[in-house]
Scaffold this motif. Structure first.
Motif, PDB file in Angstrom:
ATOM      1  N   LYS A  93      33.146  40.962  53.611  1.00  0.00           N
ATOM      2  CA  LYS A  93      34.154  40.081  54.361  1.00  0.00           C
ATOM      3  C   LYS A  93      34.508  38.714  53.792  1.00  0.00           C
ATOM      4  CE  LYS A  93      33.250  42.475  58.619  1.00  0.00           C
ATOM      5  NZ  LYS A  93      32.990  42.072  59.963  1.00  0.00           N
ATOM      6  N   ASN A  94      33.203  38.271  53.438  1.00  0.00           N
ATOM      7  CA  ASN A  94      33.438  36.770  52.684  1.00  0.00           C
ATOM      8  C   ASN A  94      33.977  36.747  51.568  1.00  0.00           C
ATOM      9  OD1 ASN A  94      32.300  35.801  55.365  1.00  0.00           O
ATOM     10  ND2 ASN A  94      30.285  35.772  54.525  1.00  0.00           N
ATOM     11  N   ALA A  95      33.906  37.776  50.987  1.00  0.00           N
ATOM     12  CA  ALA A  95      34.765  37.713  49.626  1.00  0.00           C
ATOM     13  C   ALA A  95      36.215  38.000  49.553  1.00  0.00           C
ATOM     14  CB  ALA A  95      34.073  38.798  48.755  1.00  0.00           C
ATOM     15  N   LEU A  96      36.640  38.105  50.867  1.00  0.00           N
ATOM     16  CA  LEU A  96      38.033  38.475  50.610  1.00  0.00           C
ATOM     17  C   LEU A  96      38.851  37.168  51.166  1.00  0.00           C
ATOM     18  CD1 LEU A  96      38.349  41.697  52.993  1.00  0.00           C
ATOM     19  CD2 LEU A  96      38.525  41.432  50.628  1.00  0.00           C
ATOM     20  N   PRO A  97      40.178  37.097  50.735  1.00  0.00           N
ATOM     21  CA  PRO A  97      40.759  35.697  50.783  1.00  0.00           C
ATOM     22  C   PRO A  97      41.033  35.521  52.274  1.00  0.00           C
ATOM     23  CG  PRO A  97      42.190  37.274  49.581  1.00  0.00           C
ATOM     24  CD  PRO A  97      40.633  37.947  49.715  1.00  0.00           C
ATOM     25  N   PHE A  98      41.674  36.336  52.936  1.00  0.00           N
ATOM     26  CA  PHE A  98      41.919  36.218  54.339  1.00  0.00           C
ATOM     27  C   PHE A  98      41.698  37.605  54.845  1.00  0.00           C
ATOM     28  CE2 PHE A  98      45.644  36.483  51.635  1.00  0.00           C
ATOM     29  CZ  PHE A  98      46.539  37.553  52.335  1.00  0.00           C
ATOM     30  N   LEU A  99      40.943  37.598  56.079  1.00  0.00           N
ATOM     31  CA  LEU A  99      40.272  38.780  56.505  1.00  0.00           C
ATOM     32  C   LEU A  99      40.095  38.634  58.166  1.00  0.00           C
ATOM     33  CD1 LEU A  99      38.618  41.613  55.974  1.00  0.00           C
ATOM     34  CD2 LEU A  99      36.875  39.979  55.947  1.00  0.00           C
ATOM     35  N   ALA A 100      40.393  39.704  58.637  1.00  0.00           N
ATOM     36  CA  ALA A 100      40.109  39.515  60.074  1.00  0.00           C
ATOM     37  C   ALA A 100      39.231  40.886  60.613  1.00  0.00           C
ATOM     38  CB  ALA A 100      41.332  39.855  60.938  1.00  0.00           C
ATOM     39  N   ALA A 101      38.491  40.419  61.704  1.00  0.00           N
ATOM     40  CA  ALA A 101      37.527  41.666  62.216  1.00  0.00           C
ATOM     41  C   ALA A 101      38.439  42.398  62.987  1.00  0.00           C
ATOM     42  CB  ALA A 101      36.524  40.977  63.139  1.00  0.00           C
ATOM     43  N   PHE A 106      40.438  44.729  59.846  1.00  0.00           N
ATOM     44  CA  PHE A 106      41.461  44.624  58.976  1.00  0.00           C
ATOM     45  C   PHE A 106      40.838  43.723  57.674  1.00  0.00           C
ATOM     46  CE2 PHE A 106      43.835  45.057  63.216  1.00  0.00           C
ATOM     47  CZ  PHE A 106      43.818  46.692  63.076  1.00  0.00           C
ATOM     48  N   ALA A 107      41.757  44.192  56.637  1.00  0.00           N
ATOM     49  CA  ALA A 107      41.522  43.203  55.693  1.00  0.00           C
ATOM     50  C   ALA A 107      42.862  43.059  54.819  1.00  0.00           C
ATOM     51  CB  ALA A 107      40.623  43.542  54.549  1.00  0.00           C
ATOM     52  N   SER A 108      43.046  42.061  54.088  1.00  0.00           N
ATOM     53  CA  SER A 108      44.216  41.819  53.171  1.00  0.00           C
ATOM     54  C   SER A 108      43.799  40.972  51.773  1.00  0.00           C
ATOM     55  CB  SER A 108      45.436  41.023  53.890  1.00  0.00           C
ATOM     56  OG  SER A 108      44.688  39.991  54.357  1.00  0.00           O
ATOM     57  N   LEU A 109      44.678  41.231  50.778  1.00  0.00           N
ATOM     58  CA  LEU A 109      44.456  40.780  49.640  1.00  0.00           C
ATOM     59  C   LEU A 109      45.695  40.457  48.839  1.00  0.00           C
ATOM     60  CD1 LEU A 109      42.155  40.072  47.512  1.00  0.00           C
ATOM     61  CD2 LEU A 109      42.507  42.531  46.585  1.00  0.00           C
ATOM     62  N   LEU A 110      45.914  39.059  48.526  1.00  0.00           N
ATOM     63  CA  LEU A 110      47.037  38.669  47.824  1.00  0.00           C
ATOM     64  C   LEU A 110      46.877  38.354  46.477  1.00  0.00           C
ATOM     65  CD1 LEU A 110      50.099  38.238  48.801  1.00  0.00           C
ATOM     66  CD2 LEU A 110      49.507  35.660  49.128  1.00  0.00           C
ATOM     67  N   ASN A 119      49.517  36.146  36.730  1.00  0.00           N
ATOM     68  CA  ASN A 119      48.265  35.458  36.282  1.00  0.00           C
ATOM     69  C   ASN A 119      46.912  36.250  36.460  1.00  0.00           C
ATOM     70  OD1 ASN A 119      49.177  32.738  35.055  1.00  0.00           O
ATOM     71  ND2 ASN A 119      49.710  32.570  37.690  1.00  0.00           N
ATOM     72  N   ASP A 120      47.248  37.390  36.871  1.00  0.00           N
ATOM     73  CA  ASP A 120      46.135  38.542  37.427  1.00  0.00           C
ATOM     74  C   ASP A 120      45.049  37.851  38.024  1.00  0.00           C
ATOM     75  OD1 ASP A 120      45.174  40.963  37.660  1.00  0.00           O
ATOM     76  OD2 ASP A 120      44.404  41.338  35.440  1.00  0.00           O
ATOM     77  N   ARG A 121      45.369  37.324  39.031  1.00  0.00           N
ATOM     78  CA  ARG A 121      44.284  36.522  39.824  1.00  0.00           C
ATOM     79  C   ARG A 121      44.261  36.421  41.344  1.00  0.00           C
ATOM     80  NH1 ARG A 121      45.182  31.050  41.362  1.00  0.00           N
ATOM     81  NH2 ARG A 121      47.361  30.630  40.774  1.00  0.00           N
ATOM     82  N   MET A 122      43.247  36.679  42.090  1.00  0.00           N
ATOM     83  CA  MET A 122      43.540  36.640  43.497  1.00  0.00           C
ATOM     84  C   MET A 122      43.873  35.056  44.099  1.00  0.00           C
ATOM     85  SD  MET A 122      40.265  37.128  46.328  1.00  0.00           S
ATOM     86  CE  MET A 122      39.558  38.372  45.007  1.00  0.00           C
ATOM     87  N   ILE A 123      44.656  35.065  44.944  1.00  0.00           N
ATOM     88  CA  ILE A 123      45.012  33.537  45.606  1.00  0.00           C
ATOM     89  C   ILE A 123      44.940  34.132  47.114  1.00  0.00           C
ATOM     90  CG2 ILE A 123      46.457  33.076  43.852  1.00  0.00           C
ATOM     91  CD1 ILE A 123      49.046  33.707  45.757  1.00  0.00           C
ATOM     92  N   THR A 124      44.783  32.816  47.909  1.00  0.00           N
ATOM     93  CA  THR A 124      44.592  32.930  49.189  1.00  0.00           C
ATOM     94  C   THR A 124      46.129  32.495  49.847  1.00  0.00           C
ATOM     95  OG1 THR A 124      44.408  30.340  49.317  1.00  0.00           O
ATOM     96  CG2 THR A 124      42.507  31.796  49.309  1.00  0.00           C
ATOM     97  N   ASP A 162      41.497  33.340  61.767  1.00  0.00           N
ATOM     98  CA  ASP A 162      40.344  34.334  62.006  1.00  0.00           C
ATOM     99  C   ASP A 162      40.941  35.709  61.942  1.00  0.00           C
ATOM    100  OD1 ASP A 162      38.180  32.556  62.292  1.00  0.00           O
ATOM    101  OD2 ASP A 162      38.506  32.329  64.587  1.00  0.00           O
ATOM    102  N   MET A 163      42.345  35.949  61.943  1.00  0.00           N
ATOM    103  CA  MET A 163      43.168  37.201  61.972  1.00  0.00           C
ATOM    104  C   MET A 163      43.435  37.512  60.378  1.00  0.00           C
ATOM    105  SD  MET A 163      42.912  37.894  65.129  1.00  0.00           S
ATOM    106  CE  MET A 163      41.472  37.240  64.863  1.00  0.00           C
ATOM    107  N   THR A 164      43.700  38.816  60.437  1.00  0.00           N
ATOM    108  CA  THR A 164      44.387  39.267  58.895  1.00  0.00           C
ATOM    109  C   THR A 164      45.612  39.247  59.026  1.00  0.00           C
ATOM    110  OG1 THR A 164      42.408  40.869  58.874  1.00  0.00           O
ATOM    111  CG2 THR A 164      44.617  41.322  57.545  1.00  0.00           C
ATOM    112  N   VAL A 165      46.155  38.463  57.836  1.00  0.00           N
ATOM    113  CA  VAL A 165      47.701  38.056  57.707  1.00  0.00           C
ATOM    114  C   VAL A 165      48.169  38.854  56.288  1.00  0.00           C
ATOM    115  CG1 VAL A 165      49.412  36.172  57.484  1.00  0.00           C
ATOM    116  CG2 VAL A 165      47.263  36.029  58.639  1.00  0.00           C
ATOM    117  N   VAL A 166      49.300  39.636  56.689  1.00  0.00           N
ATOM    118  CA  VAL A 166      49.694  40.629  55.349  1.00  0.00           C
ATOM    119  C   VAL A 166      51.231  40.109  55.113  1.00  0.00           C
ATOM    120  CG1 VAL A 166      49.756  43.018  54.494  1.00  0.00           C
ATOM    121  CG2 VAL A 166      47.993  42.154  56.322  1.00  0.00           C
ATOM    122  N   PRO A 167      51.831  39.821  54.023  1.00  0.00           N
ATOM    123  CA  PRO A 167      52.821  39.619  53.840  1.00  0.00           C
ATOM    124  C   PRO A 167      53.493  41.163  53.543  1.00  0.00           C
ATOM    125  CG  PRO A 167      51.856  38.116  52.576  1.00  0.00           C
ATOM    126  CD  PRO A 167      50.704  38.834  53.213  1.00  0.00           C
TER     127      PRO A 167
END
Length: 240
Positions: A2-10, A121-125, A130-135, A180-185
């Motif tokens: 969980k801590n590896a993800l840029p924005f994540l919710a339980a 839930f989890a999300s990743l942007l 630039n082929d990189r993770m952003i928050t 603290d929540m998962t935010v998904v565009p």
């Protein structure tokens, strides 16, 4: 993990997230093995090697964590019938993709013993160019203003949903903190701009377990777009 993800919710409903914007998360298929399964759309990520590598790292980490859970459970309760049902299922799919941004959403279901399992839930942007993770906050020229713009509508919409279930007072009357929540565009289809910011609220966070999760949609507004950095602004359009 969980801590590896840029924005994540339980961080989707118990197995998938239906989209009010009619853009269901595209799921890659997988078969569970010994209670563990992990899937993501590998073919779609071939053009982004760093992202594909990152997803593989997440998968390896989740599998190791599940192996540890199983070993510890076997030691703690060797005769428990729950051991046969220990489960970690993680499914990732694409919630929207533009020339500059890729939005991924994941459903994580785990049963670790006890009365029932739970969903997170989890999300990743991903910055495609630039082929990189952003928050999420890295999208904005002013991260505090960007989050505040989302937070106001999120909380108002969630509290309206809570009132429909009689939860406006007492233990469940407040909005869980947005960070603290998962935010998904979310986009209506791949290639289209993001018109919705979806906040995924897991069971127990805003109501009793029996109600399950809440899916709170915030339409992208012109004022929010104005706060998006120029290099990402074309990826968003008004949803109101």
């Amino acid at each position: 993990m969980k801590n590896a993800l840029p924005f994540l919710a339980a961080a989707l409903l118990l197995s998938t997230v239906p989209s009010a914007a009619q853009a269901p998360v595209e799921q890659a298929e997988s078969e569970p093995q010994n209670g563990f399964s992990y899937s993501y759309p590998e073919e779609r990520l071939e053009a982004l090697p760093q992202l594909a590598e990152q997803m593989a790292v997440f998968a390896d980490s989740a599998e190791r964590d599940f192996a540890t859970l199983v070993a510890e459970s076997e030691d703690a309760m060797p005769d428990s019938p729950a051991l046969a049902n220990l489960t970690h299922s993680e499914d990732w799919g694409i919630a929207g993709e533009t020339e500059t941004l890729l939005s991924l959403a994941g459903t994580i279901y785990e049963y670790a013993g006890g009365a029932h399992g739970n969903t997170e839930f989890a999300s990743l942007l991903w910055d495609v160019r630039n082929d990189r993770m952003i928050t999420l906050t890295q999208l904005f020229t002013d991260r505090y203003s960007g989050l505040a713009e989302i937070d106001g509508a999120y909380c108002a919409n969630l509290q309206a949903m809570q009132r429909e279930h009689g939860l406006q007072d007492g233990e469940w009357g407040d909005c869980p903190l947005l960070h603290d929540m998962t935010v998904v565009p979310v986009a209506v289809r791949d290639g289209a701009p993001f018109t919705t910011i979806r906040v995924l609220v897991p069971p127990y966070a805003a109501g009793p377990f029996s109600l399950g999760p809440f899916e709170v949609d915030v339409p992208v507004s012109d004022s929010l777009i104005a706060l998006v950095k120029p290099e990402f602004r074309s990826s968003f359009a008004s949803g109101s």
